[in-house]
Write a protein that holds these residues in place. Sequence first.
Motif, PDB file in Angstrom:
ATOM      1  N   VAL A 179     -20.085  20.003  -8.664  1.00 16.07           N
ATOM      2  CA  VAL A 179     -19.090  19.302  -9.480  1.00 16.07           C
ATOM      3  C   VAL A 179     -19.799  18.279 -10.362  1.00 16.07           C
ATOM      4  O   VAL A 179     -20.834  17.729  -9.990  1.00 16.07           O
ATOM      5  CB  VAL A 179     -18.001  18.621  -8.613  1.00 16.07           C
ATOM      6  CG1 VAL A 179     -17.122  19.670  -7.935  1.00 16.07           C
ATOM      7  CG2 VAL A 179     -18.597  17.669  -7.584  1.00 16.07           C
ATOM      8  N   ARG A 180     -19.243  18.054 -11.550  1.00 12.48           N
ATOM      9  CA  ARG A 180     -19.839  17.123 -12.520  1.00 12.48           C
ATOM     10  C   ARG A 180     -18.844  15.992 -12.728  1.00 12.48           C
ATOM     11  O   ARG A 180     -17.784  16.204 -13.311  1.00 12.48           O
ATOM     12  CB  ARG A 180     -20.113  17.856 -13.839  1.00 12.48           C
ATOM     13  CG  ARG A 180     -20.885  19.179 -13.682  1.00 12.48           C
ATOM     14  CD  ARG A 180     -20.947  19.907 -15.020  1.00 12.48           C
ATOM     15  NE  ARG A 180     -19.646  20.071 -15.627  1.00 12.48           N
ATOM     16  CZ  ARG A 180     -18.849  21.121 -15.465  1.00 12.48           C
ATOM     17  NH1 ARG A 180     -19.235  22.147 -14.746  1.00 12.48           N
ATOM     18  NH2 ARG A 180     -17.668  21.149 -16.046  1.00 12.48           N
ATOM     19  N   VAL A 181     -19.187  14.816 -12.233  1.00 10.33           N
ATOM     20  CA  VAL A 181     -18.186  13.752 -12.158  1.00 10.33           C
ATOM     21  C   VAL A 181     -18.651  12.494 -12.879  1.00 10.33           C
ATOM     22  O   VAL A 181     -19.709  11.939 -12.567  1.00 10.33           O
ATOM     23  CB  VAL A 181     -17.869  13.429 -10.683  1.00 10.33           C
ATOM     24  CG1 VAL A 181     -16.810  12.345 -10.613  1.00 10.33           C
ATOM     25  CG2 VAL A 181     -17.401  14.679  -9.950  1.00 10.33           C
ATOM     26  N   GLY A 182     -17.845  12.063 -13.860  1.00  8.42           N
ATOM     27  CA  GLY A 182     -18.154  10.852 -14.603  1.00  8.42           C
ATOM     28  C   GLY A 182     -17.210   9.725 -14.251  1.00  8.42           C
ATOM     29  O   GLY A 182     -17.547   8.802 -13.509  1.00  8.42           O
ATOM     30  N   SER A 183     -15.978   9.790 -14.776  1.00 11.46           N
ATOM     31  CA  SER A 183     -15.083   8.630 -14.662  1.00 11.46           C
ATOM     32  C   SER A 183     -14.754   8.210 -13.236  1.00 11.46           C
ATOM     33  O   SER A 183     -14.577   7.020 -12.978  1.00 11.46           O
ATOM     34  CB  SER A 183     -13.806   8.839 -15.479  1.00 11.46           C
ATOM     35  OG  SER A 183     -13.606  10.162 -15.811  1.00 11.46           O
ATOM     36  N   ALA A 184     -14.697   9.140 -12.298  1.00 10.17           N
ATOM     37  CA  ALA A 184     -14.407   8.724 -10.915  1.00 10.17           C
ATOM     38  C   ALA A 184     -15.527   7.842 -10.364  1.00 10.17           C
ATOM     39  O   ALA A 184     -15.302   7.062  -9.436  1.00 10.17           O
ATOM     40  CB  ALA A 184     -14.221   9.944 -10.010  1.00 10.17           C
ATOM     41  N   LEU A 185     -16.712   7.949 -10.942  1.00  9.08           N
ATOM     42  CA  LEU A 185     -17.838   7.139 -10.460  1.00  9.08           C
ATOM     43  C   LEU A 185     -18.059   5.883 -11.296  1.00  9.08           C
ATOM     44  O   LEU A 185     -18.389   4.823 -10.760  1.00  9.08           O
ATOM     45  CB  LEU A 185     -19.130   7.970 -10.490  1.00  9.08           C
ATOM     46  CG  LEU A 185     -19.244   9.084  -9.448  1.00  9.08           C
ATOM     47  CD1 LEU A 185     -20.474   9.932  -9.733  1.00  9.08           C
ATOM     48  CD2 LEU A 185     -19.313   8.495  -8.045  1.00  9.08           C
ATOM     49  N   PHE A 186     -17.908   5.999 -12.601  1.00  8.31           N
ATOM     50  CA  PHE A 186     -18.315   4.904 -13.487  1.00  8.31           C
ATOM     51  C   PHE A 186     -17.147   4.218 -14.168  1.00  8.31           C
ATOM     52  O   PHE A 186     -17.338   3.261 -14.904  1.00  8.31           O
ATOM     53  CB  PHE A 186     -19.268   5.436 -14.565  1.00  8.31           C
ATOM     54  CG  PHE A 186     -20.536   6.029 -14.007  1.00  8.31           C
ATOM     55  CD1 PHE A 186     -21.549   5.195 -13.538  1.00  8.31           C
ATOM     56  CD2 PHE A 186     -20.718   7.395 -13.929  1.00  8.31           C
ATOM     57  CE1 PHE A 186     -22.718   5.729 -13.021  1.00  8.31           C
ATOM     58  CE2 PHE A 186     -21.875   7.939 -13.409  1.00  8.31           C
ATOM     59  CZ  PHE A 186     -22.873   7.099 -12.954  1.00  8.31           C
ATOM     60  N   GLY A 187     -15.925   4.735 -13.989  1.00 15.41           N
ATOM     61  CA  GLY A 187     -14.793   4.183 -14.710  1.00 15.41           C
ATOM     62  C   GLY A 187     -14.666   4.836 -16.068  1.00 15.41           C
ATOM     63  O   GLY A 187     -15.392   5.781 -16.381  1.00 15.41           O
ATOM     64  N   PRO A 188     -13.702   4.351 -16.878  1.00 11.18           N
ATOM     65  CA  PRO A 188     -13.487   4.963 -18.185  1.00 11.18           C
ATOM     66  C   PRO A 188     -14.725   4.856 -19.072  1.00 11.18           C
ATOM     67  O   PRO A 188     -15.425   3.844 -19.052  1.00 11.18           O
ATOM     68  CB  PRO A 188     -12.323   4.178 -18.778  1.00 11.18           C
ATOM     69  CG  PRO A 188     -12.072   3.030 -17.886  1.00 11.18           C
ATOM     70  CD  PRO A 188     -12.798   3.230 -16.601  1.00 11.18           C
ATOM     71  N   ARG A 189     -14.970   5.922 -19.830  1.00 17.12           N
ATOM     72  CA  ARG A 189     -16.148   5.935 -20.699  1.00 17.12           C
ATOM     73  C   ARG A 189     -15.911   5.152 -21.973  1.00 17.12           C
ATOM     74  O   ARG A 189     -14.821   5.209 -22.526  1.00 17.12           O
ATOM     75  CB  ARG A 189     -16.454   7.388 -21.114  1.00 17.12           C
ATOM     76  CG  ARG A 189     -17.529   8.044 -20.302  1.00 17.12           C
ATOM     77  CD  ARG A 189     -17.872   9.405 -20.869  1.00 17.12           C
ATOM     78  NE  ARG A 189     -16.778  10.360 -20.785  1.00 17.12           N
ATOM     79  CZ  ARG A 189     -16.435  11.000 -19.684  1.00 17.12           C
ATOM     80  NH1 ARG A 189     -17.104  10.808 -18.564  1.00 17.12           N
ATOM     81  NH2 ARG A 189     -15.430  11.845 -19.687  1.00 17.12           N
ATOM     82  N   PRO A 190     -16.941   4.460 -22.465  1.00 25.62           N
ATOM     83  CA  PRO A 190     -16.820   3.865 -23.797  1.00 25.62           C
ATOM     84  C   PRO A 190     -16.630   4.987 -24.816  1.00 25.62           C
ATOM     85  O   PRO A 190     -17.101   6.097 -24.597  1.00 25.62           O
ATOM     86  CB  PRO A 190     -18.160   3.161 -24.005  1.00 25.62           C
ATOM     87  CG  PRO A 190     -19.056   3.567 -22.909  1.00 25.62           C
ATOM     88  CD  PRO A 190     -18.258   4.271 -21.862  1.00 25.62           C
TER      89      PRO A 190
END
Length: 226
Positions: A208-219
């Motif tokens: 799985v490729r996970v961004g926002s669940a780890l770092f919050g909303p992206r700029p």
Amino acid sequence: MASVGAHRFAQRLAELRARVDALAAGRDITIVAVTKSFDESHVREAIAAGAVDVGESYAQEVVEKWRRLTEDEQRRARLHFIGRLQTNKVRLVAPFVALWQSIDRPELAERVARHAPDASVLVQVNISGEPQKGGCAPTDVAALIERCSVLGLDVRGLMGVGPAGSRDATRSAFQSLRSLVDRFGLPICSMGMTDDLDIALAEGSTMVRVGSALFGPRPEKPDLRH
Ligand SMILES: *Cc1c(COP(=O)(O)O)cnc(C)c1O
């Protein structure tokens, strides 16, 4: 954007790992922490917290961020390139990429083989039918895998991005990717992001490729001010 702090991040990663393991029914799942659009402090945090697999989508960002990392950090991280990639950017990112997840056309495979011989790759499949999403057509997968192999690339699996629509549409898109992975007997099935990783894991994802669940909303734009 300020980083969430190493401690907070480690906690989020541990929570995500527990959730993924609970959904994975005993299978071993790779979590790729997607740091695209976040500055290198986020990458550092991820590495410090033990997130070995880090995903990036933009070539220029990879180059700028990765050269700010220490050699030790660069060694510890495995960079997954997961975004649309122009052939003329391959040379720039080749020194940093461990797994090329977005191989979607023969010209890109050829360029990767030239600048990163024997590289490990995933063929990206457009499973949503949305033209703005990357990936080759499902009917082109066999030929692209064959082309990669002839070029000496190590095809480890397939990658897909779920459709924006309903959960049913997402589920059937993931089922079609999983059946392609099975048909070609490949080890990696890269599918599932923050909003659909539960469906992806139920349908046989191995990565799985996970961004926002780890770092919050992206700029909105890549954060590379310094
Ligand atoms: C941005 C991105 C992700 C992560 O998305 P989140 O919704 O933040 O988890 C995963 N895969 C690809 C291909 C992406 O571009």
